[in-house]
Design a protein around this motif. Structure first.
Motif, PDB file in Angstrom:
ATOM      1  N   ALA A  29       0.499  -1.322  -0.139  1.00 13.08           N
ATOM      2  CA  ALA A  29       0.108   0.082   0.129  1.00 13.08           C
ATOM      3  C   ALA A  29       0.810   1.145   0.013  1.00 13.08           C
ATOM      4  N   LEU A  30       1.923   1.587  -0.067  1.00 19.61           N
ATOM      5  CA  LEU A  30       3.068   1.692   0.606  1.00 19.61           C
ATOM      6  C   LEU A  30       3.305   2.937  -0.831  1.00 19.61           C
ATOM      7  N   GLU A  31       3.102   2.663  -1.792  1.00 17.83           N
ATOM      8  CA  GLU A  31       3.369   3.173  -3.274  1.00 17.83           C
ATOM      9  C   GLU A  31       2.473   4.412  -3.576  1.00 17.83           C
ATOM     10  N   GLY A  32       0.978   3.739  -3.198  1.00 20.15           N
ATOM     11  CA  GLY A  32      -0.446   4.530  -3.235  1.00 20.15           C
ATOM     12  C   GLY A  32      -0.574   6.179  -2.591  1.00 20.15           C
ATOM     13  N   ARG A  36       1.610  11.084   2.652  1.00 14.72           N
ATOM     14  CA  ARG A  36       1.530  10.835   3.354  1.00 14.72           C
ATOM     15  C   ARG A  36       2.020   9.323   4.424  1.00 14.72           C
ATOM     16  N   GLY A  37       2.074   7.981   3.605  1.00 15.66           N
ATOM     17  CA  GLY A  37       2.692   6.916   3.943  1.00 15.66           C
ATOM     18  C   GLY A  37       4.368   7.572   4.270  1.00 15.66           C
ATOM     19  N   PHE A  38       4.941   9.078   4.792  1.00 12.43           N
ATOM     20  CA  PHE A  38       6.238   8.764   5.531  1.00 12.43           C
ATOM     21  C   PHE A  38       6.451   8.026   6.575  1.00 12.43           C
ATOM     22  N   ASN A  39       6.452   7.932   7.412  1.00 15.30           N
ATOM     23  CA  ASN A  39       5.896   8.191   8.228  1.00 15.30           C
ATOM     24  C   ASN A  39       5.920   6.090   9.101  1.00 15.30           C
ATOM     25  N   LEU A  40       4.819   5.404   7.975  1.00 12.45           N
ATOM     26  CA  LEU A  40       4.211   4.139   7.651  1.00 12.45           C
ATOM     27  C   LEU A  40       5.378   3.152   6.920  1.00 12.45           C
ATOM     28  N   ALA A 105      18.863   5.162  -2.638  1.00 14.51           N
ATOM     29  CA  ALA A 105      18.167   6.294  -3.917  1.00 14.51           C
ATOM     30  C   ALA A 105      18.562   7.517  -3.744  1.00 14.51           C
ATOM     31  N   LYS A 106      18.034   8.100  -4.277  1.00 12.07           N
ATOM     32  CA  LYS A 106      18.466   9.832  -4.946  1.00 12.07           C
ATOM     33  C   LYS A 106      18.057  10.655  -3.406  1.00 12.07           C
ATOM     34  N   VAL A 107      17.056  10.538  -3.046  1.00 11.26           N
ATOM     35  CA  VAL A 107      16.950  11.449  -1.235  1.00 11.26           C
ATOM     36  C   VAL A 107      17.609  10.435  -0.281  1.00 11.26           C
ATOM     37  N   LYS A 108      18.142  10.626   0.722  1.00 13.78           N
ATOM     38  CA  LYS A 108      18.613   9.905   1.889  1.00 13.78           C
ATOM     39  C   LYS A 108      18.322   9.749   2.584  1.00 13.78           C
ATOM     40  N   VAL A 109      16.937   9.506   3.028  1.00 14.71           N
ATOM     41  CA  VAL A 109      16.376   9.133   4.623  1.00 14.71           C
ATOM     42  C   VAL A 109      17.296   8.451   5.410  1.00 14.71           C
ATOM     43  N   PRO A 110      17.535   9.370   5.784  1.00 18.83           N
ATOM     44  CA  PRO A 110      17.537   8.237   7.732  1.00 18.83           C
ATOM     45  C   PRO A 110      17.292   7.224   7.459  1.00 18.83           C
ATOM     46  N   THR A 111      17.621   6.498   8.241  1.00 18.82           N
ATOM     47  CA  THR A 111      17.038   5.246   9.077  1.00 18.82           C
ATOM     48  C   THR A 111      17.138   5.343  10.187  1.00 18.82           C
ATOM     49  N   LEU A 112      16.362   5.334  11.236  1.00 10.07           N
ATOM     50  CA  LEU A 112      16.104   5.199  12.815  1.00 10.07           C
ATOM     51  C   LEU A 112      15.017   3.809  13.062  1.00 10.07           C
ATOM     52  N   ILE A 113      16.230   2.838  13.452  1.00  7.77           N
ATOM     53  CA  ILE A 113      14.867   1.943  13.996  1.00  7.77           C
ATOM     54  C   ILE A 113      13.908   2.278  14.844  1.00  7.77           C
ATOM     55  N   PHE A 114      12.628   1.777  14.879  1.00  9.79           N
ATOM     56  CA  PHE A 114      11.879   1.844  15.941  1.00  9.79           C
ATOM     57  C   PHE A 114      12.406   4.064  16.391  1.00  9.79           C
ATOM     58  N   SER A 309      19.926  24.474  10.125  1.00  9.95           N
ATOM     59  CA  SER A 309      19.278  24.343  11.447  1.00  9.95           C
ATOM     60  C   SER A 309      17.630  23.997  11.219  1.00  9.95           C
ATOM     61  N   ALA A 310      17.786  23.719  10.185  1.00 12.31           N
ATOM     62  CA  ALA A 310      16.117  23.786  10.364  1.00 12.31           C
ATOM     63  C   ALA A 310      15.917  22.118  10.978  1.00 12.31           C
ATOM     64  N   SER A 311      14.450  22.676  10.847  1.00 12.36           N
ATOM     65  CA  SER A 311      14.361  21.019  11.781  1.00 12.36           C
ATOM     66  C   SER A 311      12.269  21.138  11.866  1.00 12.36           C
ATOM     67  N   VAL A 312      11.219  20.028  11.288  1.00 12.84           N
ATOM     68  CA  VAL A 312      10.179  20.177  12.451  1.00 12.84           C
ATOM     69  C   VAL A 312       9.895  18.825  12.669  1.00 12.84           C
ATOM     70  N   GLY A 313      10.835  18.297  13.467  1.00 13.60           N
ATOM     71  CA  GLY A 313      10.563  17.587  15.136  1.00 13.60           C
ATOM     72  C   GLY A 313      10.285  16.204  14.768  1.00 13.60           C
ATOM     73  N   ASP A 314      10.672  15.797  13.359  1.00 18.65           N
ATOM     74  CA  ASP A 314      11.074  14.658  13.110  1.00 18.65           C
ATOM     75  C   ASP A 314      12.572  14.687  12.889  1.00 18.65           C
ATOM     76  N   ALA A 315      13.299  13.156  12.994  1.00 16.52           N
ATOM     77  CA  ALA A 315      14.383  12.891  13.343  1.00 16.52           C
ATOM     78  C   ALA A 315      14.695  12.284  11.888  1.00 16.52           C
ATOM     79  N   TYR A 316      13.473  11.836  11.136  1.00  8.50           N
ATOM     80  CA  TYR A 316      13.360  11.344   9.740  1.00  8.50           C
ATOM     81  C   TYR A 316      13.738  11.933   8.470  1.00  8.50           C
ATOM     82  N   LYS A 317      12.273  13.461   9.026  1.00 13.01           N
ATOM     83  CA  LYS A 317      12.356  14.230   8.297  1.00 13.01           C
ATOM     84  C   LYS A 317      13.500  15.445   7.961  1.00 13.01           C
ATOM     85  N   ASP A 318      13.846  15.533   9.621  1.00 10.23           N
ATOM     86  CA  ASP A 318      15.060  16.660   9.420  1.00 10.23           C
ATOM     87  C   ASP A 318      16.165  16.618   8.962  1.00 10.23           C
TER      88      ASP A 318
END
Length: 418
Positions: A29-32, A36-40, A105-114, A309-318
Motif C-alpha cells: 500500500a505504500l507506493e500509492g 502521507r505514507g512517510f511515517n508508515l 535512493a536519490k533522496v537520502k532518508v535516514p533510517t532510525l530503527i523505531f 538548523s531547520a527542524s520539523v521535530g521529526d528525526a527522519y524528515k530533519d
C-alpha cells in the motif's frame, strides 16, 4: 510422536511469520500513499530490519539445536526442503534488498530503527537502485507463493496424512495454541491494514491570494496561509490613513537607529502536505536591522539563516531537509533576506520589499510585519509567503504532496542600540 522444535525456534518461527504478514499488508500500500505514507514507510523499514535480525537468530538456533528429522522423502520431501530454503532466502533477501533500495535512493532518508537506533546506508552505487527496487518487489511476490506452499504442506500433513507433523511447532501439543498461533498471521495482516491512512477525498479548490506588490500571479495557498496573510495584511482604509500620516510626518532628525535582536526569537515555516501541515523552524539565524519606525523608508534589513538548523521535530524528515531535494545545505549553507527601505501600511504595520536568496537563487520577496512596544524595546512579528519551486526547494519525488507555497512567520524582540 514426532520430535518437537525447541521453544526458542518455535517463538522465532511464529514471530517472524506475524511480522511478515504485517509487512506484506503495509508494503503493497505504500507506493500509492505518497507523502502521507512517510511515517508508515519508516515503520516498514524498522520492521524489516527486525525480521532480518530474527531470521539470523533463527538460523543460529537451527545450528545450535538441530531441527527434527524429516518424515517424508521423495519428491514431496525435496519440495518441502526447497520451500524451506526459499523462505529463508526470502526472509533474508527482502530486508536486505529494502535496505539497499533506501541506501541507493536519490533522496537520502535516514533510517532510525523505531525512531531510536540509527542504521547506516549500505555502501552501494546509485546505479544499483533499480535492481534493488525490482528485486524487493519480486521477492515479495515469491515470498507470498512460498508462504502459501508452506501452509498447504502443513495442512496436508495435519488433515490428510495425520502424521502429527504440525505439533513440532506447537508447544505441549496444545489445541488452543494450535488455533492461536496461526491466528497471529491474521492479526499481523489486519494490524498492517488497520494503520494505513484512510483514502483521502479530493480537496476543495483552495482560496487565492494575490501579491500585487511583486507583480506575481495569484497562487493557491492553504487556508492557514490565507489566514496568516489576511491577519498581516492591512485594511485598505488603514493603509490610506497611514500614507497620509507618513506624508505629514516631519523629516528624521538624524540617522536611523540600529536594533539588536534579543534571544528567544523564532523564525518558523509551514507547508501543506497531502492535506496535513508540516511545521518547523530555524534554530540559528541572525538579523541586522536599522530603522526609524516613524520613517520606515530608512530601513536597512538583513536576515541570515543557517539552513542546517531547520527542524520539523521529526528525526527522519530533519535528516532529509539539508539534502539537495530541499535546502542543499552543503553547497548553500545560508539563506538571506535583504531589504532597503520599508513602507507603512497602517498603525505600527509595515511592508518591506527586498530580495530572498535560497540555494543560490535570488528572487524578489515581500514581508509584512508589525511593531509593538515603545522607546528602546520593540516586539517584531510578521509573515511572508514563499514560492518554494522558485528556489528549487522540494524538487523530487518525495515532495509531490507539498503545496507550492510555504508560509514563513517570525517573532522576536529587538532593543535599540545606544
Amino acid at each position: 510422536m514426532p520430535q518437537r522444535y525447541s521453544l526458542v525456534a518455535i517463538t522465532l518461527h511464529w514471530a517472524i511469520a506475524a511480522l511478515l504478514a504485517f509487512q506484506l499488508a503495509v508494503g503493497w500500500a505504500l507506493e500509492g500513499l505518497g507523502a502521507r505514507g512517510f511515517n508508515l514507510y519508516q515503520l516498514h523499514k524498522s520492521v524489516g530490519i527486525t525480521i532480518l535480525t530474527l531470521t539470523l537468530a533463527r538460523i543460529a538456533v537451527r545450528y545450535w539445536k538441530p531441527r527434527p528429522a524429516k518424515l517424508e522423502g521423495g519428491w514431496q520431501g525435496a519440495l518441502a526442503s526447497g520451500v524451506h530454503v526459499g523462505l529463508y532466502i526470502f526472509m533474508l533477501g527482502a530486508p536486505l534488498s529494502g535496505w539497499a533500495l533506501v541506501s541507493t535512493a536519490k533522496v537520502k532518508v535516514p533510517t532510525l530503527i523505531f525512531g531510536v537506533l540509527p542504521l547506516p546506508h549500505l555502501p552501494l552505487p546509485a546505479s544499483s537502485h533499480a535492481f534493488a527496487e525490482n528485486g524487493h518487489g519480486l521477492l515479495a511476490l515469491i515470498g507470498v507463493a512460498l508462504f502459501l506452499l508452506h501452509v498447504a504442506g502443513a495442512l496436508r500433513h495435519h488433515l490428510l496424512m495425520r502424521d502429527g507433523l504440525i505439533w513440532r511447532m506447537v508447544p505441549g501439543r496444545s489445541t488452543t495454541l494450535l488455533l492461536a498461533l496461526p491466528a497471529l498471521l491474521l492479526v499481523g495482516f489486519a494490524a498492517g491494514r488497520a494503520i494505513l491512512p484512510t483514502p483521502q477525498a479530493a480537496p476543495a479548490p483552495a482560496p487565492v491570494i494575490e501579491e500585487p506588490d511583486n507583480g506575481a500571479e495569484a497562487t493557491n495557498v492553504t487556508e492557514a496561509q490565507v489566514a496568516a496573510a489576511n491577519a498581516a495584511a492591512p485594511a485598505d482604509n488603514a493603509a490610506a490613513n497611514a500614507t497620509e500620516t507618513a506624508a505629514a510626518a516631519p523629516a528624521p532628525a538624524g540617522p536611523p537607529p540600529a536594533w539588536t535582536v534579543q534571544p528567544g526569537g523564532r523564525i518558523g515555516f509551514s507547508v501543506g502536505n497531502d492535506g496535513e501541515t508540516i511545521s518547523g523552524s530555524f534554530s540559528k539565524w541572525t538579523a541586522q536591522i536599522v530603522m526609524d519606525p516613524d520613517h520606515p523608508a530608512s530601513a536597512d534589513i538583513k536576515v541570515t539563516i543557517d539552513i542546517a538548523s531547520a527542524s520539523v521535530g521529526d528525526a527522519y524528515k530533519d535528516g532529509m531537509l539539508p539534502g539537495d531535494e530541499f535546502f542543499g545545505a552543503a553547497a548553500h549553507p545560508t539563506a538571506t533576506f535583504v531589504a532597503k527601505g520599508a513602507e507603512s501600511t497602517g498603525p505600527s504595520r509595515y511592508r518591506a520589499s527586498g530580495t530572498l536568496t535560497v540555494k543560490g537563487v535570488s528572487k524578489p520577496q515581500t514581508i509584512r510585519f508589525t511593531l509593538s512596544g515603545k522607546d528602546a524595546t520593540r516586539r517584531v512579528s510578521g509573515s511572508a509567503t514563499v514560492t518554494r519551486s522558485a528556489f528549487g526547494v522540494g524538487n523530487g519525488d518525495s515532495s509531490k504532496g507539498l503545496t507550492p507555497q510555504v508560509a514563513v512567520t517570525f517573532d522576536f524582540a529587538a532593543k535599540r542600540k545606544d
